[in-house]
Motif scaffolding. Sequence first.
Motif, PDB file in Angstrom:
ATOM      1  N   TYR A 183       0.798  -1.223   0.000  1.00  0.00           N
ATOM      2  CA  TYR A 183       0.000   0.000   0.000  1.00  0.00           C
ATOM      3  C   TYR A 183       0.837   1.282   0.000  1.00  0.00           C
ATOM      4  O   TYR A 183       0.270   2.378  -0.040  1.00  0.00           O
ATOM      5  N   SER A 184       2.170   1.144   0.061  1.00  0.00           N
ATOM      6  CA  SER A 184       3.019   2.329  -0.010  1.00  0.00           C
ATOM      7  C   SER A 184       3.080   2.850  -1.443  1.00  0.00           C
ATOM      8  O   SER A 184       3.033   2.083  -2.409  1.00  0.00           O
ATOM      9  N   LEU A 185       3.196   4.157  -1.560  1.00  0.00           N
ATOM     10  CA  LEU A 185       3.343   4.764  -2.875  1.00  0.00           C
ATOM     11  C   LEU A 185       4.760   4.558  -3.379  1.00  0.00           C
ATOM     12  O   LEU A 185       5.700   4.348  -2.601  1.00  0.00           O
ATOM     13  N   VAL A 186       4.952   4.645  -4.690  1.00  0.00           N
ATOM     14  CA  VAL A 186       6.288   4.525  -5.281  1.00  0.00           C
ATOM     15  C   VAL A 186       7.164   5.651  -4.744  1.00  0.00           C
ATOM     16  O   VAL A 186       6.763   6.817  -4.708  1.00  0.00           O
ATOM     17  N   GLY A 187       8.358   5.279  -4.292  1.00  0.00           N
ATOM     18  CA  GLY A 187       9.270   6.275  -3.735  1.00  0.00           C
ATOM     19  C   GLY A 187       9.002   6.598  -2.277  1.00  0.00           C
ATOM     20  O   GLY A 187       9.624   7.508  -1.727  1.00  0.00           O
ATOM     21  N   GLY A 188       8.110   5.847  -1.630  1.00  0.00           N
ATOM     22  CA  GLY A 188       7.770   6.105  -0.238  1.00  0.00           C
ATOM     23  C   GLY A 188       8.782   5.518   0.740  1.00  0.00           C
ATOM     24  O   GLY A 188       9.794   4.923   0.348  1.00  0.00           O
ATOM     25  N   THR A 189       8.486   5.687   2.021  1.00  0.00           N
ATOM     26  CA  THR A 189       9.379   5.203   3.076  1.00  0.00           C
ATOM     27  C   THR A 189       8.575   4.416   4.110  1.00  0.00           C
ATOM     28  O   THR A 189       7.480   4.827   4.504  1.00  0.00           O
ATOM     29  N   ILE A 190       9.119   3.297   4.531  1.00  0.00           N
ATOM     30  CA  ILE A 190       8.530   2.503   5.616  1.00  0.00           C
ATOM     31  C   ILE A 190       9.457   2.624   6.819  1.00  0.00           C
ATOM     32  O   ILE A 190      10.655   2.318   6.739  1.00  0.00           O
ATOM     33  N   SER A 191       8.906   3.075   7.937  1.00  0.00           N
ATOM     34  CA  SER A 191       9.697   3.263   9.152  1.00  0.00           C
ATOM     35  C   SER A 191       9.403   2.131  10.131  1.00  0.00           C
ATOM     36  O   SER A 191       8.241   1.808  10.387  1.00  0.00           O
ATOM     37  N   ILE A 192      10.464   1.559  10.684  1.00  0.00           N
ATOM     38  CA  ILE A 192      10.329   0.501  11.688  1.00  0.00           C
ATOM     39  C   ILE A 192      11.071   0.941  12.937  1.00  0.00           C
ATOM     40  O   ILE A 192      12.284   1.126  12.912  1.00  0.00           O
ATOM     41  N   HIS A 193      10.315   1.145  14.006  1.00  0.00           N
ATOM     42  CA  HIS A 193      10.898   1.653  15.249  1.00  0.00           C
ATOM     43  C   HIS A 193      10.720   0.630  16.362  1.00  0.00           C
ATOM     44  O   HIS A 193       9.635   0.059  16.544  1.00  0.00           O
ATOM     45  N   THR A 194      11.805   0.397  17.124  1.00  0.00           N
ATOM     46  CA  THR A 194      11.786  -0.561  18.233  1.00  0.00           C
ATOM     47  C   THR A 194      12.074   0.170  19.540  1.00  0.00           C
ATOM     48  O   THR A 194      13.006   0.972  19.615  1.00  0.00           O
ATOM     49  N   GLU A 195      11.247  -0.106  20.541  1.00  0.00           N
ATOM     50  CA  GLU A 195      11.456   0.517  21.845  1.00  0.00           C
ATOM     51  C   GLU A 195      10.918  -0.386  22.942  1.00  0.00           C
ATOM     52  O   GLU A 195      10.137  -1.299  22.685  1.00  0.00           O
ATOM     53  N   GLN A 196      11.349  -0.091  24.177  1.00  0.00           N
ATOM     54  CA  GLN A 196      10.824  -0.776  25.348  1.00  0.00           C
ATOM     55  C   GLN A 196       9.917   0.188  26.100  1.00  0.00           C
ATOM     56  O   GLN A 196      10.314   1.323  26.381  1.00  0.00           O
ATOM     57  N   ASN A 197       8.696  -0.259  26.420  1.00  0.00           N
ATOM     58  CA  ASN A 197       7.788   0.632  27.133  1.00  0.00           C
ATOM     59  C   ASN A 197       8.024   0.544  28.634  1.00  0.00           C
ATOM     60  O   ASN A 197       8.955  -0.112  29.101  1.00  0.00           O
TER      61      ASN A 197
END
Length: 345
Positions: free
Chosen positions: A242-256
């Motif tokens: 579903y991302s557009l061409v040239g888009g960015t996917i961000s993956i963030h990892t954290e501890q709550n």
Amino acid sequence: MFVSYLIYKKSWIGFVVLLLLLTNTLLLTDSGIQIELHSILYLNGLFLLFSGVFLFVRYKKETSYYKTLKSQMNEVDEGWFERIPTPKNRFPEGETYSILKNVYEYEQTKRSENNASNQASQTDLAAWVHEMKTPLTAMKITLDAHQSNELAQRLQSNWLKVNLLLDRQLYISRLATLDTDLLPEQLEVKTLLRMEIRELSSWCHDKNIAIQLTGDLASIVHTDKKWCGFVIRQLLTNAVKYSLVGGTISIHTEQNDEQSVMVTIKDEGPGIKAHDLPRIFDRGFTGDNGRVQHGATGMGLYLARVISKKLQIQLHVSSVLDEGTSVSMIFPKNNSFDQINRSSM
């Protein structure tokens, strides 16, 4: 139930009333019988009293089994027959019990037949997928050997889509035996993520999509590598699709604050409409975006939710229309092998 019982016994009650009327008629019209009116009324009162007591006693005796049966059968599940009380009388409780027993045995027989049939179908499907994997592997080797060829480059993403669909079908066929296939271990988040990102690299390259990894990627989670990887793959597949061409996917990892690890995958796609959001994990639901993407089957997120529950991973989705969608995987702090086994029982 008492009113229903009286209606059921209306023929008995009618017969008793008829006998009482005949008795009264005989006492009043037969010249050979001399009896005072108050005695007749007294006799009628005793007759009605004893008839009422008899009827009430019979009601308690005849309905006690069915009351117990009704209370035990409020919820019908796999063990419904074991909860049925043993009848005290041969008729009618014994006959009712016999009928229910026949129904239960028939149900068990049909269920066993259906399970055997489904198991055979799943086995055949898994075998077919494995057979399809062989020519796909040969195709992959050929494509990798001609990476400089423009046609081979264009075929890479299509090959990947076919491979992902076959993989998903293989996991569907194994879903019934998921409980016995779990092997949790201590894993770094970056190991899980990079393995699946590498799988989708040709599709990302084809759409010129960048993937950014941020946060504490060295966080340790206790999970099953294969099944958890499949969940991540489904979420990433949706993000890329579903991302557009040239888009960015961000993956963030954290501890709550509770020391559980949260991995959030965010895309810049069209987002999900508010009325679709509560149903995205339903089996076969594609929503408005799925109707635009004709290849959508509505199975990816459904499988992700089913498997995540087995792995004790929570999935949370938030979305803003025309801005993108975020999916968070929350891994619990404590998730031992015994806990996973208990949750699947």
